[in-house]
Design a protein around this motif. Structure first.
Motif, PDB file in Angstrom:
ATOM      1  N   GLN A  38       0.828  -1.194   0.000  1.00 26.27           N
ATOM      2  CA  GLN A  38       0.000   0.000   0.000  1.00 26.27           C
ATOM      3  C   GLN A  38       0.868   1.253   0.000  1.00 26.27           C
ATOM      4  O   GLN A  38       1.699   1.438   0.896  1.00 26.27           O
ATOM      5  CB  GLN A  38      -0.947   0.036   1.197  1.00 26.27           C
ATOM      6  CG  GLN A  38      -1.922   1.208   1.143  1.00 26.27           C
ATOM      7  CD  GLN A  38      -2.875   1.261   2.300  1.00 26.27           C
ATOM      8  OE1 GLN A  38      -2.562   0.801   3.399  1.00 26.27           O
ATOM      9  NE2 GLN A  38      -4.062   1.833   2.077  1.00 26.27           N
ATOM     10  N   PHE A  39       0.609   2.111  -0.994  1.00 27.71           N
ATOM     11  CA  PHE A  39       1.240   3.424  -1.047  1.00 27.71           C
ATOM     12  C   PHE A  39       0.325   4.435  -0.363  1.00 27.71           C
ATOM     13  O   PHE A  39      -0.885   4.210  -0.264  1.00 27.71           O
ATOM     14  CB  PHE A  39       1.492   3.845  -2.493  1.00 27.71           C
ATOM     15  CG  PHE A  39       2.422   2.932  -3.230  1.00 27.71           C
ATOM     16  CD1 PHE A  39       1.954   2.142  -4.277  1.00 27.71           C
ATOM     17  CD2 PHE A  39       3.758   2.840  -2.889  1.00 27.71           C
ATOM     18  CE1 PHE A  39       2.805   1.290  -4.959  1.00 27.71           C
ATOM     19  CE2 PHE A  39       4.620   1.988  -3.559  1.00 27.71           C
ATOM     20  CZ  PHE A  39       4.126   1.208  -4.598  1.00 27.71           C
ATOM     21  N   PRO A  40       0.866   5.549   0.099  1.00 28.98           N
ATOM     22  CA  PRO A  40       0.022   6.573   0.742  1.00 28.98           C
ATOM     23  C   PRO A  40      -1.128   7.015  -0.151  1.00 28.98           C
ATOM     24  O   PRO A  40      -0.956   7.200  -1.355  1.00 28.98           O
ATOM     25  CB  PRO A  40       1.016   7.718   0.988  1.00 28.98           C
ATOM     26  CG  PRO A  40       2.346   7.059   1.080  1.00 28.98           C
ATOM     27  CD  PRO A  40       2.290   5.918   0.117  1.00 28.98           C
ATOM     28  N   SER A  41      -2.293   7.120   0.438  1.00 28.24           N
ATOM     29  CA  SER A  41      -3.506   7.606  -0.234  1.00 28.24           C
ATOM     30  C   SER A  41      -3.966   6.682  -1.359  1.00 28.24           C
ATOM     31  O   SER A  41      -4.674   7.124  -2.271  1.00 28.24           O
ATOM     32  CB  SER A  41      -3.287   9.016  -0.794  1.00 28.24           C
ATOM     33  OG  SER A  41      -2.947   9.901   0.251  1.00 28.24           O
ATOM     34  N   GLN A  42      -3.562   5.433  -1.326  1.00 21.93           N
ATOM     35  CA  GLN A  42      -4.041   4.451  -2.304  1.00 21.93           C
ATOM     36  C   GLN A  42      -4.544   3.210  -1.594  1.00 21.93           C
ATOM     37  O   GLN A  42      -4.159   2.942  -0.457  1.00 21.93           O
ATOM     38  CB  GLN A  42      -2.926   4.060  -3.276  1.00 21.93           C
ATOM     39  CG  GLN A  42      -2.452   5.186  -4.175  1.00 21.93           C
ATOM     40  CD  GLN A  42      -1.456   4.708  -5.214  1.00 21.93           C
ATOM     41  OE1 GLN A  42      -1.424   3.526  -5.557  1.00 21.93           O
ATOM     42  NE2 GLN A  42      -0.643   5.622  -5.724  1.00 21.93           N
ATOM     43  N   GLY A  43      -5.379   2.431  -2.274  1.00 16.88           N
ATOM     44  CA  GLY A  43      -5.814   1.167  -1.719  1.00 16.88           C
ATOM     45  C   GLY A  43      -4.714   0.127  -1.809  1.00 16.88           C
ATOM     46  O   GLY A  43      -3.822   0.224  -2.643  1.00 16.88           O
ATOM     47  N   PRO A  44      -4.736  -0.893  -0.957  1.00 18.25           N
ATOM     48  CA  PRO A  44      -3.733  -1.969  -1.017  1.00 18.25           C
ATOM     49  C   PRO A  44      -3.769  -2.685  -2.359  1.00 18.25           C
ATOM     50  O   PRO A  44      -4.824  -2.821  -2.985  1.00 18.25           O
ATOM     51  CB  PRO A  44      -4.154  -2.900   0.115  1.00 18.25           C
ATOM     52  CG  PRO A  44      -4.954  -2.048   1.050  1.00 18.25           C
ATOM     53  CD  PRO A  44      -5.665  -1.068   0.166  1.00 18.25           C
ATOM     54  N   ARG A  45      -2.593  -3.148  -2.762  1.00 17.35           N
ATOM     55  CA  ARG A  45      -2.460  -3.845  -4.037  1.00 17.35           C
ATOM     56  C   ARG A  45      -1.896  -5.234  -3.791  1.00 17.35           C
ATOM     57  O   ARG A  45      -0.922  -5.394  -3.069  1.00 17.35           O
ATOM     58  CB  ARG A  45      -1.541  -3.052  -4.960  1.00 17.35           C
ATOM     59  CG  ARG A  45      -1.344  -3.624  -6.345  1.00 17.35           C
ATOM     60  CD  ARG A  45      -0.492  -2.666  -7.191  1.00 17.35           C
ATOM     61  NE  ARG A  45       0.904  -2.660  -6.764  1.00 17.35           N
ATOM     62  CZ  ARG A  45       1.881  -3.368  -7.347  1.00 17.35           C
ATOM     63  NH1 ARG A  45       1.592  -4.172  -8.350  1.00 17.35           N
ATOM     64  NH2 ARG A  45       3.135  -3.283  -6.915  1.00 17.35           N
ATOM     65  N   PHE A  46      -2.503  -6.248  -4.394  1.00 17.47           N
ATOM     66  CA  PHE A  46      -2.052  -7.631  -4.268  1.00 17.47           C
ATOM     67  C   PHE A  46      -0.643  -7.790  -4.813  1.00 17.47           C
ATOM     68  O   PHE A  46      -0.327  -7.290  -5.886  1.00 17.47           O
ATOM     69  CB  PHE A  46      -3.011  -8.540  -5.033  1.00 17.47           C
ATOM     70  CG  PHE A  46      -2.569  -9.977  -5.137  1.00 17.47           C
ATOM     71  CD1 PHE A  46      -1.856 -10.421  -6.241  1.00 17.47           C
ATOM     72  CD2 PHE A  46      -2.884 -10.879  -4.137  1.00 17.47           C
ATOM     73  CE1 PHE A  46      -1.461 -11.740  -6.346  1.00 17.47           C
ATOM     74  CE2 PHE A  46      -2.495 -12.209  -4.236  1.00 17.47           C
ATOM     75  CZ  PHE A  46      -1.790 -12.634  -5.340  1.00 17.47           C
ATOM     76  N   ILE A  47       0.221  -8.470  -4.019  1.00 18.61           N
ATOM     77  CA  ILE A  47       1.569  -8.762  -4.490  1.00 18.61           C
ATOM     78  C   ILE A  47       1.710 -10.232  -4.839  1.00 18.61           C
ATOM     79  O   ILE A  47       2.079 -10.599  -5.955  1.00 18.61           O
ATOM     80  CB  ILE A  47       2.624  -8.408  -3.422  1.00 18.61           C
ATOM     81  CG1 ILE A  47       2.592  -6.935  -3.055  1.00 18.61           C
ATOM     82  CG2 ILE A  47       4.020  -8.786  -3.934  1.00 18.61           C
ATOM     83  CD1 ILE A  47       3.555  -6.601  -1.921  1.00 18.61           C
TER      84      ILE A  47
END
Lengths: 110, 117
Positions: A38-47
């Motif tokens: 998760q980057f700031p101000s973004q939703g989590p992203r599957f790795i």
């Protein structure tokens, strides 16, 4: 739902390999292990997601020992853009709610 | 993968008012969830949005404060009612189980950042 424990933060330098370990001592037989970024101000992203042994994709590798009580996310040759929070999640695949732990804040320095 | 659109992306709200956040998915999904993420914190699950029935709320969250709708397999709304500054947070929609697609990866929207003044 299995509880997870991760380091609160980690520092690294560009070009290094980063390994983030997650403990999940009470993981159940049907549980999978999934990592999100998760980057700031973004939703989590599957790795990446795995059940046992080793899984590799174009972004990372996931190492899971035989007892499955821990797992290690490996990020090869990190760059500044890999600075983010990384979450380790444990749960049954498909149709069940996901509970987030505190995550690991990775800081990549030049 | 699924494309999840949330509206609004950001809003400033007056204390005591209510705001409804919309979540639209470009594919039919079996599961939809709503999370809250306060500044500097991890994600906290608010509820599971159930199609055609009442949402399932987590401990500490109630329907009167966070009413949720899910009329079909691609759309859900979350309302934050009678807002106070403590409700200032990012609200995230997530989905799991794309119909006809194997696997169970969870996808997240970009979030709706609410500031209550």
């Amino acid at each position: 739902l299995a509880k997870t424990t991760q380091p609160i933060s980690m520092d690294s330098y560009e070009g290094q390999e980063v390994n983030i370990t997650c403990s999940h001592n009470n993981i159940a037989t049907n549980d999978y292990i999934t990592w999100y970024q998760q980057f700031p101000s973004q939703g989590p992203r599957f790795i990446i997601q795995g059940y046992k042994t080793k899984v590799t994709n174009e972004v990372a590798s996931l190492f899971i020992p035989a007892d499955r009580k821990s797992s290690t996310l490996s990020l090869p040759r990190v760059s500044l853009s890999d600075t983010a929070v990384y979450y380790c999640l444990v749960g049954v695949a498909g149709g069940f709610k996901t509970i987030f732990g505190a995550g690991t804040r990775l800081f990549v320095k030049a | 993968s699924a494309v999840i659109s949330q509206k609004p992306s950001r809003d400033i709200c007056q204390r005591g008012t209510s705001l409804t956040i919309q979540c639209q998915v470009d594919s039919q999904v079996t599961m939809m969830f709503w999370y809250r993420q306060q500044p500097g914190q991890s994600l906290t699950l608010i509820a599971t949005a159930n199609q055609g029935s009442e949402a399932t709320y987590e401990s500490g969250f109630v329907i009167d404060k966070f009413p949720i709708s899910r009329p079909n397999l691609t759309f859900s709304t979350l309302t934050v009612s009678n807002m106070s500054p403590e409700d200032s947070s990012i609200y995230l929609c997530s989905v799991e189980g794309l119909l006809g697609v194997p696997g169970n990866t969870i996808y997240f929207g970009e979030g709706s950042w609410l500031t209550v003044v």
